[in-house]
Design a protein around this motif. Sequence first.
Motif, PDB file in Angstrom:
ATOM      1  N   SER A  49      43.324 -41.422 -26.130  1.00 25.54           N
ATOM      2  CA  SER A  49      43.869 -41.518 -24.775  1.00 25.54           C
ATOM      3  C   SER A  49      42.926 -42.267 -23.856  1.00 25.54           C
ATOM      4  N   GLY A  50      43.537 -43.045 -22.985  1.00 25.48           N
ATOM      5  CA  GLY A  50      42.747 -43.747 -21.974  1.00 25.48           C
ATOM      6  C   GLY A  50      42.656 -42.982 -20.675  1.00 25.48           C
ATOM      7  N   SER A  51      43.223 -41.780 -20.649  1.00 23.65           N
ATOM      8  CA  SER A  51      43.209 -40.984 -19.421  1.00 23.65           C
ATOM      9  C   SER A  51      41.820 -40.402 -19.164  1.00 23.65           C
ATOM     10  N   PRO A  52      41.290 -40.607 -17.972  1.00 22.51           N
ATOM     11  CA  PRO A  52      39.969 -40.037 -17.666  1.00 22.51           C
ATOM     12  C   PRO A  52      40.003 -38.524 -17.545  1.00 22.51           C
ATOM     13  N   SER A  53      41.206 -37.950 -17.462  1.00 25.21           N
ATOM     14  CA  SER A  53      41.326 -36.496 -17.302  1.00 25.21           C
ATOM     15  C   SER A  53      41.436 -35.769 -18.632  1.00 25.21           C
ATOM     16  N   ALA A  54      41.583 -36.511 -19.738  1.00 28.56           N
ATOM     17  CA  ALA A  54      41.765 -35.888 -21.051  1.00 28.56           C
ATOM     18  C   ALA A  54      40.474 -35.965 -21.862  1.00 28.56           C
ATOM     19  N   ARG A  55      40.019 -34.810 -22.332  1.00 25.27           N
ATOM     20  CA  ARG A  55      38.828 -34.751 -23.184  1.00 25.27           C
ATOM     21  C   ARG A  55      39.265 -34.344 -24.587  1.00 25.27           C
ATOM     22  N   VAL A  56      39.075 -35.226 -25.554  1.00 27.26           N
ATOM     23  CA  VAL A  56      39.466 -34.967 -26.938  1.00 27.26           C
ATOM     24  C   VAL A  56      38.227 -34.971 -27.816  1.00 27.26           C
ATOM     25  N   SER A  57      38.044 -33.881 -28.555  1.00 22.19           N
ATOM     26  CA  SER A  57      36.912 -33.775 -29.475  1.00 22.19           C
ATOM     27  C   SER A  57      37.428 -33.782 -30.906  1.00 22.19           C
ATOM     28  N   ILE A  58      36.745 -34.497 -31.783  1.00 23.04           N
ATOM     29  CA  ILE A  58      37.111 -34.573 -33.200  1.00 23.04           C
ATOM     30  C   ILE A  58      35.998 -33.939 -34.020  1.00 23.04           C
ATOM     31  N   GLU A  59      36.365 -32.985 -34.886  1.00 20.62           N
ATOM     32  CA  GLU A  59      35.363 -32.341 -35.728  1.00 20.62           C
ATOM     33  C   GLU A  59      35.841 -32.293 -37.172  1.00 20.62           C
ATOM     34  N   TYR A  60      34.947 -32.630 -38.107  1.00 18.66           N
ATOM     35  CA  TYR A  60      35.240 -32.522 -39.526  1.00 18.66           C
ATOM     36  C   TYR A  60      34.641 -31.213 -40.030  1.00 18.66           C
ATOM     37  N   LEU A  61      35.464 -30.419 -40.712  1.00 21.04           N
ATOM     38  CA  LEU A  61      35.069 -29.066 -41.076  1.00 21.04           C
ATOM     39  C   LEU A  61      34.501 -28.985 -42.484  1.00 21.04           C
ATOM     40  N   ALA A  62      33.683 -27.953 -42.685  1.00 17.89           N
ATOM     41  CA  ALA A  62      33.255 -27.567 -44.022  1.00 17.89           C
ATOM     42  C   ALA A  62      34.102 -26.356 -44.421  1.00 17.89           C
ATOM     43  N   GLU A  63      34.037 -25.944 -45.698  1.00 24.67           N
ATOM     44  CA  GLU A  63      34.851 -24.823 -46.152  1.00 24.67           C
ATOM     45  C   GLU A  63      34.449 -23.535 -45.430  1.00 24.67           C
ATOM     46  N   ARG A  64      35.459 -22.808 -44.944  1.00 30.08           N
ATOM     47  CA  ARG A  64      35.283 -21.514 -44.279  1.00 30.08           C
ATOM     48  C   ARG A  64      34.213 -21.540 -43.181  1.00 30.08           C
ATOM     49  N   GLU A  65      34.096 -22.672 -42.548  1.00 28.26           N
ATOM     50  CA  GLU A  65      33.128 -22.795 -41.451  1.00 28.26           C
ATOM     51  C   GLU A  65      33.606 -21.989 -40.252  1.00 28.26           C
ATOM     52  N   MET A  66      32.687 -21.279 -39.616  1.00 30.64           N
ATOM     53  CA  MET A  66      33.024 -20.553 -38.394  1.00 30.64           C
ATOM     54  C   MET A  66      33.128 -21.564 -37.253  1.00 30.64           C
ATOM     55  N   LEU A  67      34.240 -21.536 -36.567  1.00 24.41           N
ATOM     56  CA  LEU A  67      34.495 -22.545 -35.543  1.00 24.41           C
ATOM     57  C   LEU A  67      33.973 -22.104 -34.180  1.00 24.41           C
ATOM     58  N   PRO A  68      33.475 -23.067 -33.406  1.00 21.06           N
ATOM     59  CA  PRO A  68      33.019 -22.750 -32.043  1.00 21.06           C
ATOM     60  C   PRO A  68      34.210 -22.703 -31.090  1.00 21.06           C
ATOM     61  N   ALA A  69      35.136 -21.773 -31.328  1.00 18.97           N
ATOM     62  CA  ALA A  69      36.362 -21.707 -30.529  1.00 18.97           C
ATOM     63  C   ALA A  69      36.035 -21.433 -29.070  1.00 18.97           C
ATOM     64  N   ASP A  70      36.694 -22.194 -28.204  1.00 20.65           N
ATOM     65  CA  ASP A  70      36.463 -22.090 -26.765  1.00 20.65           C
ATOM     66  C   ASP A  70      37.795 -21.790 -26.091  1.00 20.65           C
ATOM     67  N   SER A  71      37.907 -20.622 -25.488  1.00 22.36           N
ATOM     68  CA  SER A  71      39.179 -20.213 -24.879  1.00 22.36           C
ATOM     69  C   SER A  71      39.567 -21.076 -23.696  1.00 22.36           C
ATOM     70  N   SER A  72      38.637 -21.901 -23.189  1.00 24.25           N
ATOM     71  CA  SER A  72      38.969 -22.774 -22.069  1.00 24.25           C
ATOM     72  C   SER A  72      39.713 -24.031 -22.525  1.00 24.25           C
ATOM     73  N   GLU A  73      39.753 -24.258 -23.846  1.00 19.11           N
ATOM     74  CA  GLU A  73      40.458 -25.433 -24.350  1.00 19.11           C
ATOM     75  C   GLU A  73      41.963 -25.210 -24.277  1.00 19.11           C
ATOM     76  N   ASP A  74      42.694 -26.269 -23.980  1.00 21.60           N
ATOM     77  CA  ASP A  74      44.142 -26.149 -23.827  1.00 21.60           C
ATOM     78  C   ASP A  74      44.850 -25.984 -25.165  1.00 21.60           C
ATOM     79  N   MET A  75      44.347 -26.608 -26.200  1.00 24.55           N
ATOM     80  CA  MET A  75      44.975 -26.503 -27.514  1.00 24.55           C
ATOM     81  C   MET A  75      44.048 -27.039 -28.588  1.00 24.55           C
ATOM     82  N   ALA A  76      44.352 -26.668 -29.830  1.00 23.60           N
ATOM     83  CA  ALA A  76      43.624 -27.198 -30.977  1.00 23.60           C
ATOM     84  C   ALA A  76      44.626 -27.708 -31.994  1.00 23.60           C
ATOM     85  N   VAL A  77      44.227 -28.750 -32.722  1.00 21.96           N
ATOM     86  CA  VAL A  77      45.032 -29.303 -33.806  1.00 21.96           C
ATOM     87  C   VAL A  77      44.193 -29.225 -35.073  1.00 21.96           C
ATOM     88  N   LEU A  78      44.771 -28.613 -36.098  1.00 22.80           N
ATOM     89  CA  LEU A  78      44.066 -28.488 -37.365  1.00 22.80           C
ATOM     90  C   LEU A  78      44.797 -29.321 -38.408  1.00 22.80           C
TER      91      LEU A  78
END
Length: 352
Positions: A49-78
Amino acid sequence: MQLPVDIPAVLKAATDIDAARTTPLAVRVYIEPDASPDLAAHVRSLFASGSPSARVSIEYLAEREMLPADSSEDMAVLVAATDADAGFHAQQLRSASVPTMVVTDSPETLRTACEAAGYAIPVGDVAAPDTPAPNHHDVLSPALEAHASEEPLPLTDDALLTLDERMGRWIITACAGKKLAFALAFPFIRKPLSLDSVTTTSLQNAGIGAVMFIPGADMPIMTLNQMKMLLQIAAAYGQPLNADRIKELALVVGGAFLCRGVARQIAGVVPILGWAVKGAIGFAGTEAMGRAAIEYFEAGGDIVGMANVIQTARDKAVLAAGKVASSPLTAKASEAFGAVASKVSGAVNKNA
């Protein structure tokens, strides 16, 4: 002619749209190590996105990795592979109150593995190509089960289009409070949001046309409803609106009185079916304008030519209404309902 359009209300809606453009959005995309590279690349492209208001983070996971879940995030895509790790990760995110969509090209294989491991994923949170969007979060639909022997599903261009729509519909439901902001930031959400607006407004106007028995009482409500729908569609496609453009649209939508005038003529000819005809015209006329606007913007049109497109759609709706009025089927239906009504009335009077 004095148009029954509340211009201040429509302008207020435009102000709300301006606010949506600056609404902050936080999305995190997680990609499992064995997920399809092509699927992962497609999902990443959707959230560029080119929107300055949208923050998108991309993370590559390892098996059964504990995620740094943040309740302030609007949504997650797995973006998931086919093992139970996806269920484990999705459960972590849901536990942190983060709406989580699981994207996969093997929905039945994934569901079976996650369920067996005790990490069942609500079926409504699964997005896959060529699969319908379930209306619930309980059991897997037969449509998904039928794909099990064909998995992984092919990622053709057509299949990816269905995936985009499925993901877009999930977002406008799960993130309803910010759905317009999401559409402005991520283009693939624009059509699902616009179609949702068309369906909702068309059903509302069908109800208004059916229950408003006072002549003319439905006009201001239906017209304002159509204006708000068109305003939302234009905004979803990033089209700027000013007061002059809104007035231009108001003139076109106001001309839809002709459409409702035809409905009243039909209602006069077939009074038994009058309420149904008015409701149908309210639905069809609104839907015609909304879908015409969507097709226009999808083809790359801008706000300048929108009024002409809406007017053409409106005129076609009027023509269709005229055909309904002269249809032999309408006359036969009227006679049938009239006969039933007479019998019912006679029975009631006899027992009175």
